[in-house]
Motif scaffolding. Structure first.
Motif, mmCIF file in Angstrom:
data_model
loop_
_atom_site.group_PDB
_atom_site.id
_atom_site.type_symbol
_atom_site.label_atom_id
_atom_site.label_comp_id
_atom_site.label_asym_id
_atom_site.label_seq_id
_atom_site.Cartn_x
_atom_site.Cartn_y
_atom_site.Cartn_z
ATOM 1 N N GLU A 98 -4.251 -9.760 0.985
ATOM 2 C CA GLU A 98 -2.818 -9.843 1.299
ATOM 3 C C GLU A 98 -1.993 -10.033 0.022
ATOM 4 O OE1 GLU A 98 -1.168 -9.331 4.038
ATOM 5 O OE2 GLU A 98 -2.948 -8.969 5.270
ATOM 6 N N SER A 99 -2.511 -10.845 -0.888
ATOM 7 C CA SER A 99 -1.807 -11.062 -2.149
ATOM 8 C C SER A 99 -1.753 -9.774 -2.965
ATOM 9 C CB SER A 99 -2.494 -12.168 -2.945
ATOM 10 O OG SER A 99 -1.796 -12.445 -4.148
ATOM 11 N N LEU A 100 -2.856 -9.011 -2.960
ATOM 12 C CA LEU A 100 -2.858 -7.728 -3.666
ATOM 13 C C LEU A 100 -1.813 -6.782 -3.091
ATOM 14 C CD1 LEU A 100 -6.675 -7.068 -4.182
ATOM 15 C CD2 LEU A 100 -4.988 -7.564 -5.962
ATOM 16 N N LEU A 101 -1.715 -6.733 -1.776
ATOM 17 C CA LEU A 101 -0.691 -5.881 -1.147
ATOM 18 C C LEU A 101 0.698 -6.285 -1.614
ATOM 19 C CD1 LEU A 101 -1.956 -5.552 2.543
ATOM 20 C CD2 LEU A 101 -1.974 -3.786 0.784
ATOM 21 N N GLY A 102 0.936 -7.587 -1.703
ATOM 22 C CA GLY A 102 2.241 -8.071 -2.147
ATOM 23 C C GLY A 102 2.540 -7.688 -3.581
ATOM 24 N N MET A 103 1.554 -7.796 -4.456
ATOM 25 C CA MET A 103 1.763 -7.454 -5.858
ATOM 26 C C MET A 103 1.925 -5.947 -6.048
ATOM 27 S SD MET A 103 -0.680 -10.196 -7.905
ATOM 28 C CE MET A 103 -2.132 -10.084 -6.857
ATOM 29 N N LEU A 104 1.197 -5.163 -5.265
ATOM 30 C CA LEU A 104 1.347 -3.707 -5.338
ATOM 31 C C LEU A 104 2.757 -3.292 -4.940
ATOM 32 C CD1 LEU A 104 -2.067 -2.644 -3.777
ATOM 33 C CD2 LEU A 104 -1.336 -2.193 -6.131
ATOM 34 N N ALA A 105 3.267 -3.920 -3.886
ATOM 35 C CA ALA A 105 4.626 -3.596 -3.430
ATOM 36 C C ALA A 105 5.659 -4.063 -4.447
ATOM 37 C CB ALA A 105 4.873 -4.248 -2.072
ATOM 38 N N ASP A 106 5.464 -5.278 -4.983
ATOM 39 C CA ASP A 106 6.421 -5.843 -5.934
ATOM 40 C C ASP A 106 6.505 -5.009 -7.199
ATOM 41 O OD1 ASP A 106 8.186 -8.156 -6.640
ATOM 42 O OD2 ASP A 106 6.714 -8.384 -8.242
ATOM 43 N N SER A 107 5.361 -4.523 -7.672
ATOM 44 C CA SER A 107 5.330 -3.720 -8.907
ATOM 45 C C SER A 107 5.691 -2.261 -8.679
ATOM 46 C CB SER A 107 3.938 -3.787 -9.538
ATOM 47 O OG SER A 107 2.951 -3.251 -8.666
ATOM 48 N N ALA A 108 5.805 -1.856 -7.395
ATOM 49 C CA ALA A 108 6.105 -0.460 -7.034
ATOM 50 C C ALA A 108 5.097 0.507 -7.660
ATOM 51 C CB ALA A 108 7.538 -0.093 -7.445
ATOM 52 N N SER A 109 3.824 0.093 -7.656
ATOM 53 C CA SER A 109 2.786 0.922 -8.271
ATOM 54 C C SER A 109 2.588 2.227 -7.501
ATOM 55 C CB SER A 109 1.465 0.151 -8.335
ATOM 56 O OG SER A 109 1.575 -0.920 -9.234
ATOM 57 N N LYS A 110 2.441 3.319 -8.237
ATOM 58 C CA LYS A 110 2.284 4.644 -7.640
ATOM 59 C C LYS A 110 0.822 5.001 -7.391
ATOM 60 C CE LYS A 110 6.737 5.594 -8.220
ATOM 61 N NZ LYS A 110 7.681 5.733 -7.077
ATOM 62 N N LEU A 111 -0.089 4.395 -8.167
ATOM 63 C CA LEU A 111 -1.523 4.618 -8.009
ATOM 64 C C LEU A 111 -2.219 3.272 -8.135
ATOM 65 C CD1 LEU A 111 -2.081 7.742 -10.329
ATOM 66 C CD2 LEU A 111 -2.019 7.755 -7.823
ATOM 67 N N PHE A 112 -3.371 3.131 -7.449
ATOM 68 C CA PHE A 112 -4.127 1.881 -7.486
ATOM 69 C C PHE A 112 -5.573 2.194 -7.842
ATOM 70 C CE2 PHE A 112 -5.616 -1.992 -4.783
ATOM 71 C CZ PHE A 112 -5.677 -2.772 -5.931
#
Length: 519
Positions: A98-112
């Protein structure tokens, strides 16, 4: 390498690597197990990464996220993304899905990009990812990194990188709440590379990297090594015995270790059998480094020892050249050149030397702010009477008459018992005098009588038997009434973050759940 490049007001890591690919093409840049990558290869692979990102529609200013163990592919991806003008968000594999999902959204990352371990951990939330997932170690059924790369010899479109552009977003550990994205610029990182010249980094240095690449602790050692043309030997996971073997085999000159790693290395009975004579400099940061351990490292491990004190957010930093100031091992050293550090009171007034207060700092290396959190950024700032901006550390300390900083504790970890301030670090220092204790920490827990009261968690040395009540009585006879421990809990291991910080909040929560509020 051109000295003019390093002395210029600004350049970038990708530019330096391209120059190394010409000046020292076959010199090893990265070594991992039996793999080796030269600067010529690193430059070419970084081009393939940058070209692949541009092919997929990413442009300068966009972000990608990386989550996995240290590897050559991780380093190549990081450098290639920077060459394309992208922001890198390196995330901790220990984070919850869940924390990873939050950080991905916050950083607006295009690829993971993930490795097999992280890919498995996020299985339950994979359908909620809003961006493509790729496997950095070419595992699993997702698209593999090697297949995703642009063709051999690919040349990305040139991107102009300016000092204010974002280099990376590093997320705070989240041990004290929601992780915050710390924005660090190319200008800030350029100053770190330039500073490396004063620390002995250069074309002949060989750095052993055993802390994770998502941490600023690692980057402040990794970046000057490859920026200045040296060699990085990569450990995916730290192990004291393997560390010593790699150090000896690779004739390591530099390393960055957190204090718990030094503790585990120095505790090995075979430590003195290894040839570590190649070491020029060892560094440490991120957690309290106790004076006795520093003294042992100075005595038995060749080369200098420098402890850095600072924050990922930047602001002021201190450095203690422990080998130069053996009488100051209880401190974290002097403010670094160009760093303005002060101590302020609870109401924000500056305090004189000798007074205890919160440490604040200003330097050329300061975060732009917390990503998407202007209110949190404002909370982290303090301005002096002239309007000069400082970053608040949250640490309590005092400067002595010679300007050396002694830390007491984190403000949030200070115990207020019966209206008096009790510093856990003082109690921990006394506990360490017990010959049977390998590791200790003290936390404040809720008390109906005192508001808060100290509780110790201790780890005995292997094969030693420690009685909690006897240890508590031994300790309480040696300290003042306000400092006495309410309870001692014996445990096999203290919970720590990946960079060695004791997770005190976790212990407080654990105690509350098990024992509730004490009398």
């Amino acid at each position: 390498m051109s000295i003019i490049t390093l002395e210029s007001p600004f350049s970038t890591l990708p530019v330096l690597i391209a120059q190394h690919a010409i000046d020292r093409a076959e010199h090893p840049a990265l070594i991992e197990d039996d793999q080796q990558m030269t600067y010529r290869q690193l430059d070419a692979e970084a081009n393939r990464v940058a070209a692949a990102l541009q092919r997929d529609g990413l442009k300068a200013g966009d972000a990608i996220a990386i989550c996995g163990s240290n590897s050559i592919n991780y380093a190549v991806l990081f450098v290639g993304a920077l060459r394309a003008g992208l922001t890198v968000a390196p995330l901790a594999p220990s984070s919850s899905p869940e924390s990873l999902l939050g950080m991905l959204a916050d950083s607006a990352s295009k690829l993971f990009f993930v490795d097999a371990s992280v890919n498995k951990a996020i299985a339950g939330v994979r359908d909620r990812l809003s961006m493509p997932l790729l496997t950095l170690d070419n595992s699993g059924s997702e698209r593999h990194f090697n297949d995703w790369l642009a063709e051999d010899g690919a040349q990305p479109a040139a991107v102009e990188i300016t000092p204010e552009m974002t280099f990376n977003v590093i997320y705070s550990s989240g041990t004290t709440g929601e992780p915050k994205g710390i924005v660090q610029s190319h200008g800030m990182r350029w100053s770190h590379i330039q500073r490396g010249l004063t620390m002995g980094y250069g074309p002949d240095c060989r750095t052993l990297m055993s802390t994770p690449l998502y941490s600023n602790t690692t980057l402040v050692s990794f970046l000057p090594t490859i920026g200045l043309g040296g060699t990085v030997v990569i450990m995916a996971k730290f192990d004291a015995e393997r560390y010593l073997k790699l150090a000896q085999e690779n004739r390591i000159t530099h390393t960055m270790l957190v204090p718990v790693q030094y503790q585990r290395i120095m505790a090995r009975p075979d430590f003195d059998s290894y040839d570590l004579s190649s070491y020029m400099m060892k560094f440490s940061t991120s957690a309290p480094f106790h004076a006795e351990l520093k003294a042992d490292v100075i005595k038995r491990w060749p080369g200098g020892l420098v402890e850095f004190y600072g924050m990922t957010e930047g602001g002021g930093s201190c450095a203690l050249a422990a080998h130069t100031y053996p009488d100051k091992l209880h401190t974290v050293g002097l403010p670094m050149e160009g760093h303005d550090m002060r101590v302020i009171s609870e109401d924000g007034e500056e305090l004189p030397r000798g007074e205890i207060g919160e440490v604040v700092g200003h330097s050329p290396a300061m975060m732009a702010g917390y990503l998407n959190k202007p209110e949190k950024t404002a909370e982290a700032e303090w301005f002096d009477s002239t309007g000069k901006r400082f970053i608040r550390t949250g640490d309590v300390g005092r400067f002595d008459e010679e300007g050396f900083l002694t830390l007491m504790d984190r403000r949030k970890d200070m115990i207020i018992s019966g209206g008096f301030n009790v510093y856990p670090s003082d109690l921990e220092a006394e506990l360490r005098k017990h010959p049977d204790l390998q590791d200790v920490t003290v936390v404040g827990v809720a008390s109906t009588s005192w508001g808060e009261t100290p509780v110790a968690y201790v780890v005995p040395f292997a094969g030693r038997s420690v009685d909690a009540d006897q240890l508590q009585a031994w300790f309480n006879e040696r300290v003042g009434k306000i400092q006495r421990l309410n309870r001692v809990i014996i445990t096999d291991e203290l919970p720590r973050s990946a960079i060695g910080k004791v997770l005190k909040r976790e212990l407080r929560d654990q105690f509350q759940a098990e024992f509730g509020v004490l009398a």
